[in-house]
Write a protein that holds these residues in place. Sequence first.
Motif, PDB file in Angstrom:
ATOM      1  N   ASP A 192      28.145 -14.007  62.357  1.00  0.00           N
ATOM      2  CA  ASP A 192      26.477 -13.217  62.572  1.00  0.00           C
ATOM      3  C   ASP A 192      25.482 -13.334  63.944  1.00  0.00           C
ATOM      4  O   ASP A 192      25.284 -14.893  64.504  1.00  0.00           O
ATOM      5  CB  ASP A 192      25.616 -14.504  61.695  1.00  0.00           C
ATOM      6  CG  ASP A 192      24.312 -13.767  61.040  1.00  0.00           C
ATOM      7  OD1 ASP A 192      23.613 -13.012  62.140  1.00  0.00           O
ATOM      8  OD2 ASP A 192      23.703 -14.513  60.524  1.00  0.00           O
ATOM      9  N   ALA A 193      25.399 -12.371  64.349  1.00  0.00           N
ATOM     10  CA  ALA A 193      25.075 -12.443  66.708  1.00  0.00           C
ATOM     11  C   ALA A 193      23.615 -13.428  66.493  1.00  0.00           C
ATOM     12  O   ALA A 193      23.380 -13.756  67.092  1.00  0.00           O
ATOM     13  CB  ALA A 193      24.725 -10.995  66.532  1.00  0.00           C
ATOM     14  N   GLY A 194      22.867 -13.001  65.539  1.00  0.00           N
ATOM     15  CA  GLY A 194      21.115 -13.221  64.742  1.00  0.00           C
ATOM     16  C   GLY A 194      21.213 -15.255  65.065  1.00  0.00           C
ATOM     17  O   GLY A 194      20.718 -15.493  65.144  1.00  0.00           O
ATOM     18  N   ARG A 195      22.298 -15.692  64.096  1.00  0.00           N
ATOM     19  CA  ARG A 195      21.864 -16.784  63.852  1.00  0.00           C
ATOM     20  C   ARG A 195      22.386 -17.225  65.217  1.00  0.00           C
ATOM     21  O   ARG A 195      22.318 -18.940  65.566  1.00  0.00           O
ATOM     22  CB  ARG A 195      23.177 -17.241  63.131  1.00  0.00           C
ATOM     23  CG  ARG A 195      22.516 -18.425  61.458  1.00  0.00           C
ATOM     24  CD  ARG A 195      23.588 -18.736  60.748  1.00  0.00           C
ATOM     25  NE  ARG A 195      24.961 -18.948  61.079  1.00  0.00           N
ATOM     26  CZ  ARG A 195      26.065 -19.016  60.397  1.00  0.00           C
ATOM     27  NH1 ARG A 195      25.420 -19.102  59.389  1.00  0.00           N
ATOM     28  NH2 ARG A 195      27.639 -18.971  60.983  1.00  0.00           N
ATOM     29  N   HIS A 196      23.830 -16.855  65.870  1.00  0.00           N
ATOM     30  CA  HIS A 196      23.666 -17.444  67.033  1.00  0.00           C
ATOM     31  C   HIS A 196      22.592 -17.465  68.538  1.00  0.00           C
ATOM     32  O   HIS A 196      23.011 -19.124  68.693  1.00  0.00           O
ATOM     33  CB  HIS A 196      25.333 -17.028  67.485  1.00  0.00           C
ATOM     34  CG  HIS A 196      25.782 -16.907  68.570  1.00  0.00           C
ATOM     35  ND1 HIS A 196      26.877 -18.429  68.795  1.00  0.00           N
ATOM     36  CD2 HIS A 196      26.131 -16.616  69.619  1.00  0.00           C
ATOM     37  CE1 HIS A 196      27.014 -18.298  70.031  1.00  0.00           C
ATOM     38  NE2 HIS A 196      26.338 -17.720  70.314  1.00  0.00           N
ATOM     39  N   ALA A 197      22.360 -16.383  68.237  1.00  0.00           N
ATOM     40  CA  ALA A 197      21.324 -16.315  69.037  1.00  0.00           C
ATOM     41  C   ALA A 197      20.119 -17.906  69.159  1.00  0.00           C
ATOM     42  O   ALA A 197      19.800 -18.361  69.721  1.00  0.00           O
ATOM     43  CB  ALA A 197      20.707 -15.072  69.699  1.00  0.00           C
TER      44      ALA A 197
END
Length: 198
Positions: free
Chosen positions: A75-80
Amino acid sequence: MVLFDEDPVTLISATTEQFKIAPDKDSLTRISDSLHSLGSTRQMRIDAQSQILSTLSRKLNNLKGQYDYEEERHDAGRHAAEMLKMDTEKFRIAKGANDAEIESERLSGELAALKLQLSTLEKEGVEGASRRGEDEVDEVVLKLQFFRSLGIDATQDPKTGEYTRAIIRNSNRGDVNVVNVDGKMSPNFTANMFWDAL
């Protein structure tokens, strides 16, 4: 029809013996055996390489399946968001460490001043105040009290006993400045730095 004096079979046998084809037959046999051995060896190598290729294909398929699975889970959003949260926490901790260091320097300055006062009082003894006069106060103590009233804490060098740094707090701006007062700059320049910081 021409008739031969000798038997045709004998004549043909004698003719073939004159050609001496036995070495050629041996050569053909050796060549045939070599071709057979070469074919067997080549087939064995092809089978071995096919087996290696099959193993690598299975590994590739497994890795591709793992990659697809991890890509779906990522999940790119959660990683950011996690990275931003960690950066914020890092800056908060760094600010806290900086504030703690400044407070430690201030307390060290106060401790050094109190040690100096204690040493002065111990040297004067019990009757020192009455000998000097009760209203008379040490010049250094007066200066330190005046500076503290302005929000300036002087830090004493424990080796030399000299006041070498000043910590200036500006409550209006909410900042803290550290000024070196080691005697290398003129008093006017140092006073201007104090007023600018205040």
